[in-house]
Scaffold this motif. Structure first.
Motif, PDB file in Angstrom:
ATOM      1  N   ILE A   1       0.834  -1.205   0.000  1.00 47.52           N
ATOM      2  CA  ILE A   1       0.000   0.000   0.000  1.00 47.52           C
ATOM      3  C   ILE A   1       0.867   1.252   0.000  1.00 47.52           C
ATOM      4  CG2 ILE A   1      -1.769   1.303   1.210  1.00 47.52           C
ATOM      5  CD1 ILE A   1      -2.917  -1.268   2.217  1.00 47.52           C
ATOM      6  N   PHE A   2       1.731   1.420   1.004  1.00 49.58           N
ATOM      7  CA  PHE A   2       2.613   2.576   1.028  1.00 49.58           C
ATOM      8  C   PHE A   2       3.866   2.272   1.818  1.00 49.58           C
ATOM      9  CE2 PHE A   2      -0.347   3.221   4.541  1.00 49.58           C
ATOM     10  CZ  PHE A   2       0.505   3.420   5.602  1.00 49.58           C
TER      11      PHE A   2
ATOM     12  N   GLN B   1       1.632  13.121   3.712  1.00 51.47           N
ATOM     13  CA  GLN B   1       1.316  12.762   2.333  1.00 51.47           C
ATOM     14  C   GLN B   1      -0.098  12.211   2.266  1.00 51.47           C
ATOM     15  OE1 GLN B   1       3.916   9.857   0.510  1.00 51.47           O
ATOM     16  NE2 GLN B   1       3.054  10.203  -1.510  1.00 51.47           N
ATOM     17  N   GLU B   2      -0.806  12.570   1.210  1.00 48.43           N
ATOM     18  CA  GLU B   2      -2.098  11.967   0.897  1.00 48.43           C
ATOM     19  C   GLU B   2      -1.923  11.149  -0.365  1.00 48.43           C
ATOM     20  OE1 GLU B   2      -5.632  14.340   0.907  1.00 48.43           O
ATOM     21  OE2 GLU B   2      -5.114  15.299   2.807  1.00 48.43           O
ATOM     22  N   VAL B   3      -2.394   9.921  -0.317  1.00 49.75           N
ATOM     23  CA  VAL B   3      -2.269   9.026  -1.471  1.00 49.75           C
ATOM     24  C   VAL B   3      -3.646   8.537  -1.889  1.00 49.75           C
ATOM     25  CG1 VAL B   3       0.075   8.280  -0.944  1.00 49.75           C
ATOM     26  CG2 VAL B   3      -1.837   7.014   0.000  1.00 49.75           C
ATOM     27  N   ASN B   4      -3.794   8.319  -3.178  1.00 52.78           N
ATOM     28  CA  ASN B   4      -5.030   7.793  -3.732  1.00 52.78           C
ATOM     29  C   ASN B   4      -5.137   6.301  -3.398  1.00 52.78           C
ATOM     30  OD1 ASN B   4      -7.381   7.729  -5.245  1.00 52.78           O
ATOM     31  ND2 ASN B   4      -6.297   7.318  -7.151  1.00 52.78           N
ATOM     32  N   PHE B   5      -6.331   5.856  -3.016  1.00 55.14           N
ATOM     33  CA  PHE B   5      -6.555   4.442  -2.708  1.00 55.14           C
ATOM     34  C   PHE B   5      -7.939   4.058  -3.220  1.00 55.14           C
ATOM     35  CE2 PHE B   5      -7.847   0.918   0.088  1.00 55.14           C
ATOM     36  CZ  PHE B   5      -6.767   0.075  -0.060  1.00 55.14           C
ATOM     37  N   ASP B   6      -8.043   3.838  -4.519  1.00 58.97           N
ATOM     38  CA  ASP B   6      -9.319   3.479  -5.130  1.00 58.97           C
ATOM     39  C   ASP B   6      -9.378   1.989  -5.434  1.00 58.97           C
ATOM     40  OD1 ASP B   6     -10.554   5.949  -5.115  1.00 58.97           O
ATOM     41  OD2 ASP B   6      -9.547   6.583  -6.945  1.00 58.97           O
TER      42      ASP B   6
ATOM     43  N   GLU C   1     -14.358   9.560  -0.403  1.00 61.07           N
ATOM     44  CA  GLU C   1     -14.195  10.358  -1.617  1.00 61.07           C
ATOM     45  C   GLU C   1     -14.342  11.853  -1.334  1.00 61.07           C
ATOM     46  OE1 GLU C   1     -16.202  10.548  -6.025  1.00 61.07           O
ATOM     47  OE2 GLU C   1     -16.148   8.639  -4.968  1.00 61.07           O
ATOM     48  N   ASP C   2     -15.193  12.200  -0.365  1.00 61.82           N
ATOM     49  CA  ASP C   2     -15.391  13.622  -0.033  1.00 61.82           C
ATOM     50  C   ASP C   2     -14.476  14.111   1.086  1.00 61.82           C
ATOM     51  OD1 ASP C   2     -16.603  12.322   2.074  1.00 61.82           O
ATOM     52  OD2 ASP C   2     -18.551  13.297   1.847  1.00 61.82           O
ATOM     53  N   GLY C   3     -13.463  13.309   1.470  1.00 63.78           N
ATOM     54  CA  GLY C   3     -12.464  13.746   2.440  1.00 63.78           C
ATOM     55  C   GLY C   3     -12.792  13.472   3.895  1.00 63.78           C
ATOM     56  N   GLN C   4     -13.899  12.805   4.161  1.00 64.51           N
ATOM     57  CA  GLN C   4     -14.271  12.468   5.535  1.00 64.51           C
ATOM     58  C   GLN C   4     -13.403  11.311   6.047  1.00 64.51           C
ATOM     59  OE1 GLN C   4     -16.612  14.210   7.359  1.00 64.51           O
ATOM     60  NE2 GLN C   4     -16.556  15.540   5.569  1.00 64.51           N
ATOM     61  N   VAL C   5     -13.021  11.375   7.326  1.00 58.98           N
ATOM     62  CA  VAL C   5     -12.206  10.321   7.929  1.00 58.98           C
ATOM     63  C   VAL C   5     -13.111   9.134   8.276  1.00 58.98           C
ATOM     64  CG1 VAL C   5     -10.718   9.697   9.858  1.00 58.98           C
ATOM     65  CG2 VAL C   5     -10.523  11.965   8.821  1.00 58.98           C
ATOM     66  N   LEU C   6     -12.808   7.973   7.697  1.00 58.59           N
ATOM     67  CA  LEU C   6     -13.571   6.745   7.947  1.00 58.59           C
ATOM     68  C   LEU C   6     -12.975   5.925   9.083  1.00 58.59           C
ATOM     69  CD1 LEU C   6     -14.033   5.661   4.222  1.00 58.59           C
ATOM     70  CD2 LEU C   6     -15.727   6.792   5.687  1.00 58.59           C
ATOM     71  N   ASP C   7     -11.662   5.979   9.228  1.00 57.74           N
ATOM     72  CA  ASP C   7     -10.961   5.208  10.250  1.00 57.74           C
ATOM     73  C   ASP C   7      -9.569   5.803  10.418  1.00 57.74           C
ATOM     74  OD1 ASP C   7     -10.644   3.173  12.131  1.00 57.74           O
ATOM     75  OD2 ASP C   7      -9.892   1.730  10.673  1.00 57.74           O
ATOM     76  N   THR C   8      -8.963   5.554  11.561  1.00 56.10           N
ATOM     77  CA  THR C   8      -7.627   6.067  11.854  1.00 56.10           C
ATOM     78  C   THR C   8      -6.813   5.003  12.569  1.00 56.10           C
ATOM     79  OG1 THR C   8      -8.477   8.319  12.059  1.00 56.10           O
ATOM     80  CG2 THR C   8      -6.339   7.886  13.053  1.00 56.10           C
TER      81      THR C   8
ATOM     82  N   ARG D   1      -4.301   9.413   4.281  1.00 56.50           N
ATOM     83  CA  ARG D   1      -3.488  10.551   4.717  1.00 56.50           C
ATOM     84  C   ARG D   1      -2.531  10.029   5.771  1.00 56.50           C
ATOM     85  NH1 ARG D   1      -7.146  14.978   5.950  1.00 56.50           N
ATOM     86  NH2 ARG D   1      -7.776  13.690   7.703  1.00 56.50           N
ATOM     87  N   ILE D   2      -1.237  10.152   5.488  1.00 58.14           N
ATOM     88  CA  ILE D   2      -0.201   9.639   6.380  1.00 58.14           C
ATOM     89  C   ILE D   2       0.589  10.826   6.922  1.00 58.14           C
ATOM     90  CG2 ILE D   2       1.779   8.086   6.595  1.00 58.14           C
ATOM     91  CD1 ILE D   2       0.103   7.433   3.554  1.00 58.14           C
TER      92      ILE D   2
END
Length: 185
Positions: free
Chosen positions: A45-46, A67-72, A109-116, A152-153
């Motif tokens: 993943i990263f 860093q923010e990375v795409n994860f689709d 997709e809209d930038g909301q945090v789903l998990d941390t 987002r790391i």
């Protein structure tokens, strides 16, 4: 002698016919309906790496990495509907003289945090810190993975900006990979 050959041929023919009948059975081609394919796919993943000089340069209690990375991975409906479970694997090592905090946010997709996921890392660790996070039955919700569009790391220095480790080439390294199981049929 002729009778013996005739008898031997008759016995051989009878044995051959018996073998054909006894070794065959009716085939059931409806078994394909019972077939289930559940492959497990592995991927990286990263990867985060930062040396101690960069951490010192960021200063105390500041971010040394962002860093923010795409994860689709699951943006295709066919893929997301067939996901059964997943595991994200983390390996972290810190040979710097710094106490660190590494945070990974799973973003919609809209930038909301789903998990941390948060890693509080002591200075000069000799062991590799590992963490496996399960999604699906017995773990976190699969919806987190299915709805994740980005990661987002960030890495923060929780120590001073002057100390230097006695280790050769001190740095922090975070590796991440994943295993996903799908049902194809």
């Amino acid at each position: 002698m002729k009778k013996l050959r005739y008898l031997l041929a008759l016995v051989t023919l009878f044995a051959f016919q018996f073998t054909l009948v006894s070794c065959t059975e009716e085939q059931n081609f409806d078994q394909i309906e019972d077939l289930s394919l559940t492959p497990t796919l592995s991927t990286g993943i990263f990867y985060l790496e930062s040396d101690e000089a960069s951490i010192n340069q960021a200063g105390p209690f500041n971010s040394f990495y962002f860093q923010e990375v795409n994860f689709d991975a699951f943006n295709e409906e066919y893929v997301s509907e067939r996901l059964l479970e997943g595991t994200i694997l983390y390996e972290l090592e810190n040979t710097t003289s710094k106490q660190l905090r590494v945070t990974i946010d799973f973003l919609s997709e809209d930038g909301q945090v789903l998990d941390t996921e948060v890693f509080n890392v002591p200075a000069n660790t000799t062991d590799i810190i590992t963490r496996d996070v399960y999604y699906g039955p017995g773990g976190k919700s699969l919806d987190i993975l299915i709805n994740t569009s980005g990661l987002r790391i960030s890495g923060n220095n929780l120590s001073d900006s002057t100390s230097v480790s006695s280790n050769e080439n001190p740095k922090v390294i975070l590796r991440s990979g994943a295993e996903f199981e799908f049902e194809l049929l």
